[in-house]
Write an enzyme that holds these catalytic residues in place. Structure first.
Site, PDB file in Angstrom:
ATOM      1  N   HIS A   1       5.885  25.523  -5.578  1.00 49.61           N
ATOM      2  CA  HIS A   1       4.783  24.303  -5.712  1.00 49.61           C
ATOM      3  C   HIS A   1       4.679  23.155  -6.447  1.00 49.61           C
ATOM      4  CE1 HIS A   1       2.704  26.886  -2.798  1.00 49.61           C
ATOM      5  NE2 HIS A   1       1.110  26.805  -2.961  1.00 49.61           N
TER       6      HIS A   1
ATOM      7  N   GLU B   1     -15.654   6.441   7.521  1.00 49.74           N
ATOM      8  CA  GLU B   1     -14.431   6.196   8.390  1.00 49.74           C
ATOM      9  C   GLU B   1     -14.151   7.081   9.471  1.00 49.74           C
ATOM     10  OE1 GLU B   1     -10.622   5.613   6.155  1.00 49.74           O
ATOM     11  OE2 GLU B   1     -11.038   7.436   5.136  1.00 49.74           O
TER      12      GLU B   1
ATOM     13  N   ARG C   1      11.705  25.478  -1.906  1.00 52.50           N
ATOM     14  CA  ARG C   1      10.045  25.717  -1.783  1.00 52.50           C
ATOM     15  C   ARG C   1       9.433  26.277  -3.421  1.00 52.50           C
ATOM     16  NH1 ARG C   1       5.735  28.136  -0.715  1.00 52.50           N
ATOM     17  NH2 ARG C   1       4.475  26.907  -0.129  1.00 52.50           N
TER      18      ARG C   1
ATOM     19  N   LYS D   1      -2.797   6.891   1.342  1.00 52.93           N
ATOM     20  CA  LYS D   1      -2.020   7.364   2.745  1.00 52.93           C
ATOM     21  C   LYS D   1      -1.411   8.287   3.021  1.00 52.93           C
ATOM     22  CE  LYS D   1      -1.489   4.386   6.998  1.00 52.93           C
ATOM     23  NZ  LYS D   1      -2.548   5.165   7.452  1.00 52.93           N
TER      24      LYS D   1
ATOM     25  N   ARG E   1       0.801  -1.102  -0.038  1.00 49.99           N
ATOM     26  CA  ARG E   1       0.258   0.452   0.318  1.00 49.99           C
ATOM     27  C   ARG E   1       0.956   1.142   0.478  1.00 49.99           C
ATOM     28  NH1 ARG E   1      -4.835   1.121   4.818  1.00 49.99           N
ATOM     29  NH2 ARG E   1      -2.588   1.199   5.852  1.00 49.99           N
TER      30      ARG E   1
HETATM   31  C1  LIG Z   1      -7.820   7.152   7.521  1.00 52.09           C
HETATM   32  C2  LIG Z   1      -8.242   5.620   7.755  1.00 52.09           C
HETATM   33  N1  LIG Z   1      -9.045   5.182   7.747  1.00 52.09           N
HETATM   34  C3  LIG Z   1      -8.478   3.551   7.700  1.00 52.09           C
HETATM   35  C4  LIG Z   1      -7.527   3.204   9.253  1.00 52.09           C
HETATM   36  C5  LIG Z   1      -7.026   1.739   9.486  1.00 52.09           C
HETATM   37  O1  LIG Z   1      -6.026   1.795   8.288  1.00 52.09           O
HETATM   38  P1  LIG Z   1      -5.987   0.146   8.625  1.00 52.09           P
HETATM   39  O2  LIG Z   1      -5.976  -0.797   8.984  1.00 52.09           O
HETATM   40  O3  LIG Z   1      -4.926  -0.436   7.491  1.00 52.09           O
HETATM   41  O4  LIG Z   1      -4.596   1.073   9.538  1.00 52.09           O
HETATM   42  C6  LIG Z   1      -6.677   4.170   9.059  1.00 52.09           C
HETATM   43  C7  LIG Z   1      -5.565   4.108   9.748  1.00 52.09           C
HETATM   44  O5  LIG Z   1      -4.876   4.933   9.866  1.00 52.09           O
HETATM   45  C8  LIG Z   1      -6.758   5.725   8.709  1.00 52.09           C
HETATM   46  O6  LIG Z   1      -6.366   6.233   8.765  1.00 52.09           O
END
Ligand SMILES: Cc1ncc(COP(=O)(O)O)c(C=O)c1O
Length: 286
Positions: free
Chosen positions: A103, A180, A101, A148, A52
């Site tokens: 953008h 979430e 720096r 992420k 990931r």
């Molecule tokens: C926004 C968000 N959603 C879901 C999760 C859960 O992800 P994972 O199960 O891979 O830790 C995280 C984990 O940090 C997160 O930051």
């Protein structure tokens, strides 16, 4: 506990690990990250996390070493820390690199990859046995939440609001549907059916979420339905639980001022939590 940091292929002393003032991660939150749990020294779903990480980096045009290389480096680094046989948390961050720096980023920057081990700091056992409170908030994030990214301002502000309300987590909703938590995914149980929002661009597809869907639920004889959950369905759900690397499987017994179901942790949630613990092999205090 650890005085060592992984820094672009080298393991160096904590005090020697310095952020350049023009690191784009520092100036623009231009980077991605992972958090991986180690149980008694054994990594849990390390491959999935590193895959990931490489995927997230690719989505923002950062080239990283392969997942296989990062896995090797992470295992080797953990052996060098004081966490070789302990419960630990590994933070891995890739920033786009260092540049004057501006953008628009220059081509060909060398990413800055760091890893830092720390204690796992599991949640208190009573949270899992008795359940926790969550609050609900509007989802004010961008529309590429499947990456992420280290740009976490909306998430940290949401989590702070949760803490101020004596809640464990803030669960967000967008256009009337829940997405979430600020650092977790959400599931509900209704009429013996387990439901979670689909892995669209509006959520991070959690590795713990995917572990529930692919492994734990099927092993226990449950099917998980991935479908959008209206905010009002959440409020009347019989059971609610959160998932995440450090969250594990966290039962929710209160949403804002409203009690969930009978206020006790439900049977399906308990079973999934137990199966998760068996899978990770977690032993408290290690
Ligand atoms: C926004 C968000 N959603 C879901 C999760 C859960 O992800 P994972 O199960 O891979 O830790 C995280 C984990 O940090 C997160 O930051």
């Amino acid at each position: 506990m650890t005085d060592k940091i992984y820094y672009n292929g080298n393991i160096i002393k904590r005090e020697d690990a310095k952020v350049d003032i023009e690191d784009r991660g520092y100036q623009f939150a231009d980077g991605v990250y992972e958090v991986v749990a180690f149980y008694q020294g054994e990594p849990f779903t390390l491959e999935e996390h590193m895959e990931r990480l490489v995927f997230s980096a690719g989505e923002i045009d950062i080239e990283t070493p392969s997942a296989e290389t990062l896995i090797k480096e992470a295992k080797n680094y953990m052996q060098e820390t004081g966490y070789a046989d302990r419960n630990a948390k590994l933070y891995v961050q890739v920033s786009r690199g260092v540049a004057s720096r501006s953008h628009a980023y220059p081509d060909g920057l060398e990413p800055v990859i760091i890893m830092k081990a720390g204690p796992l700091n599991p949640n208190p056992e009573e949270y899992f046995q008795e359940g926790v409170k969550i609050i609900t908030l509007p989802d004010e994030r961008w529309s590429r939440c499947y990456i992420k990214s280290i740009a976490l301002l909306p998430n940290i502000l949401a989590k702070k609001k949760a803490k101020q309300a004596d809640a464990y987590e803030a669960v967000m909703s967008r256009d009337g549907f829940i997405t979430e938590g600020s650092s977790s995914n959400i599931f509900i149980v209704e009429d013996d059916t387990i439901i979670t929002p689909p892995a669209t661009n509006y959520i991070l597809n959690g590795i713990t979420r995917q572990t529930v869907i692919d492994r734990l639920a099927p092993e226990l004889g449950y099917e998980v339905i991935e479908e959008s959950i209206p905010y009002y369905t959440l409020l009347k759900a019989e059971q609610v639980f959160l998932t995440g690397t450090t969250t594990e499987i966290m039962p929710v017994v209160q949403i804002n001022d409203k009690v969930v179901g009978d206020g006790k942790v439900g049977a399906e949630t308990k079973e999934i939590f137990k199966a998760f613990r068996e899978l990770t092999g977690f032993v408290r205090g290690k």
